[in-house]
Motif scaffolding. Structure first.
Motif, PDB file in Angstrom:
ATOM      1  N   GLY A  53       0.820  -1.205   0.000  1.00  0.00           N
ATOM      2  CA  GLY A  53       0.000   0.000   0.000  1.00  0.00           C
ATOM      3  C   GLY A  53       0.854   1.255   0.000  1.00  0.00           C
ATOM      4  O   GLY A  53       2.089   1.207   0.040  1.00  0.00           O
ATOM      5  N   PRO A  54       0.198   2.422  -0.058  1.00  0.00           N
ATOM      6  CA  PRO A  54       0.979   3.676  -0.064  1.00  0.00           C
ATOM      7  C   PRO A  54       1.796   3.881   1.210  1.00  0.00           C
ATOM      8  O   PRO A  54       2.834   4.526   1.177  1.00  0.00           O
ATOM      9  CB  PRO A  54      -0.090   4.763  -0.217  1.00  0.00           C
ATOM     10  CG  PRO A  54      -1.276   4.058  -0.796  1.00  0.00           C
ATOM     11  CD  PRO A  54      -1.239   2.671  -0.228  1.00  0.00           C
ATOM     12  N   GLY A  55       1.327   3.325   2.317  1.00  0.00           N
ATOM     13  CA  GLY A  55       2.059   3.535   3.567  1.00  0.00           C
ATOM     14  C   GLY A  55       3.300   2.675   3.704  1.00  0.00           C
ATOM     15  O   GLY A  55       4.057   2.840   4.661  1.00  0.00           O
ATOM     16  N   LYS A  56       3.517   1.738   2.766  1.00  0.00           N
ATOM     17  CA  LYS A  56       4.681   0.864   2.855  1.00  0.00           C
ATOM     18  C   LYS A  56       5.955   1.529   2.331  1.00  0.00           C
ATOM     19  O   LYS A  56       7.049   1.074   2.615  1.00  0.00           O
ATOM     20  CB  LYS A  56       4.427  -0.423   2.065  1.00  0.00           C
ATOM     21  CG  LYS A  56       3.312  -1.299   2.647  1.00  0.00           C
ATOM     22  CD  LYS A  56       3.728  -1.878   3.995  1.00  0.00           C
ATOM     23  CE  LYS A  56       2.639  -2.816   4.535  1.00  0.00           C
ATOM     24  NZ  LYS A  56       3.032  -3.411   5.836  1.00  0.00           N
ATOM     25  N   TYR A  57       5.783   2.591   1.520  1.00  0.00           N
ATOM     26  CA  TYR A  57       6.949   3.241   0.938  1.00  0.00           C
ATOM     27  C   TYR A  57       7.406   4.387   1.837  1.00  0.00           C
ATOM     28  O   TYR A  57       6.591   5.083   2.438  1.00  0.00           O
ATOM     29  CB  TYR A  57       6.622   3.776  -0.456  1.00  0.00           C
ATOM     30  CG  TYR A  57       6.198   2.706  -1.428  1.00  0.00           C
ATOM     31  CD1 TYR A  57       7.146   1.952  -2.106  1.00  0.00           C
ATOM     32  CD2 TYR A  57       4.848   2.433  -1.655  1.00  0.00           C
ATOM     33  CE1 TYR A  57       6.757   0.957  -2.997  1.00  0.00           C
ATOM     34  CE2 TYR A  57       4.453   1.441  -2.546  1.00  0.00           C
ATOM     35  CZ  TYR A  57       5.412   0.707  -3.201  1.00  0.00           C
ATOM     36  OH  TYR A  57       5.035  -0.261  -4.076  1.00  0.00           O
ATOM     37  N   SER A  58       8.698   4.582   1.907  1.00  0.00           N
ATOM     38  CA  SER A  58       9.302   5.668   2.688  1.00  0.00           C
ATOM     39  C   SER A  58      10.313   6.388   1.800  1.00  0.00           C
ATOM     40  O   SER A  58      11.521   6.111   1.864  1.00  0.00           O
ATOM     41  CB  SER A  58       9.976   5.122   3.952  1.00  0.00           C
ATOM     42  OG  SER A  58       9.039   4.443   4.765  1.00  0.00           O
TER      43      SER A  58
END
Length: 257
Positions: free
Chosen positions: A104-109
């Protein structure tokens, strides 16, 4: 040849085999300078050139390690390549792929990525509050009072003209006695010449005596209404001058005495 020197305890003086520090007044060979070759104990003040190393020697190859008749060449291979005979093979059934879970979008940093391609802005972090700050009693935001920006008593801004309406007092006003309120005749009419264009004004002087039979009054021919140009447009007028010349000699008449 026997040594004739006397013994000093268990040690007998003899000639040194090499130079020692006691033979010199300066600390010359006493200090050992670091070397300029190799990596171990290299002089830190000197430039170190690139180094290369030689690997270990491999074991000697066996006599039967040549790829001669060891390999089995397929029968369909000729000196010009494959012979062109069609060949078919059956592969095993592939495994059923499992359900792929996309991140999901929250997995990328992206903020934790390297700085090798793009420039990053300066980052600042807030450290934990130390224990010594617990005793500090700093004022909060509500402790400060800013100067007013409205009204005549401003400090940092320009104050515009302000007007205020006072409350109506009941003592001595018209509310106690309505008979004392002003009537319509108490107000004066404002002259229109103050806020509008002022028109031309005419006045007539008063007569100081009573007119009689012999009073000289102007007749009808005395008035010239065609010369009035104040209230109406003046018509064009033409006139004929006297014919003369500046070069004509004046008239001279002989007068007998």
């Amino acid at each position: 040849m026997a040594n004739t020197e006397a013994w000093v305890g268990t040690w007998r003086p003899h000639k040194p085999r090499g130079p020692i520090a006691a033979l010199y007044g300066s600390p010359g060979p006493k200090y050992a300078l670091p070397g300029l070759t190799g990596t171990s104990k290299h002089d830190p003040t000197k430039y170190k050139a690139p180094m290369f190393s030689l690997g270990t020697r491999h074991d000697t190859g066996r006599s039967d390690c040549s790829p001669g008749p060891k390999y089995l060449i397929p029968s369909n291979i000729t000196r010009e390549g494959r012979d062109g005979t069609p060949a078919f093979s059956l592969h095993s059934r592939p495994k059923q792929p499992g359900l792929f879970q996309t991140p999901g979008p929250g997995k990328y940093s992206p903020e934790q990525s390297g700085k090798s391609i793009f420039r990053t802005a300066p980052a600042f972090s807030l450290s934990g509050r130390s224990k010594d700050c617990a005793s500090d009693k700093t004022p909060g935001p509500a402790s400060y009072s800013l100067p007013p920006v409205l009204g005549p008593k401003t400090v940092g801004t320009t104050a515009a003209p302000t007007y205020s309406l006072c409350g109506r007092s009941k003592n001595g006003s018209f509310q106690e006695d309505l008979k004392e309120t002003p009537g319509p005749a108490a107000y004066k009419v404002v002259n229109t010449c103050i806020y509008q264009k002022k028109p031309p004004q005419y006045s007539m002087i008063g007569r100081n005596f009573t007119p009689g039979e012999f009073t000289r009054t102007p007749g009808p021919g005395t008035h010239h209404p065609e010369q009035v140009t104040i209230t109406r447009t003046k018509p064009p007028s033409f006139s004929f001058g006297v014919r003369h010349s500046q070069y004509v000699a004046p008239l001279i008449v002989d007068v007998t005495e």
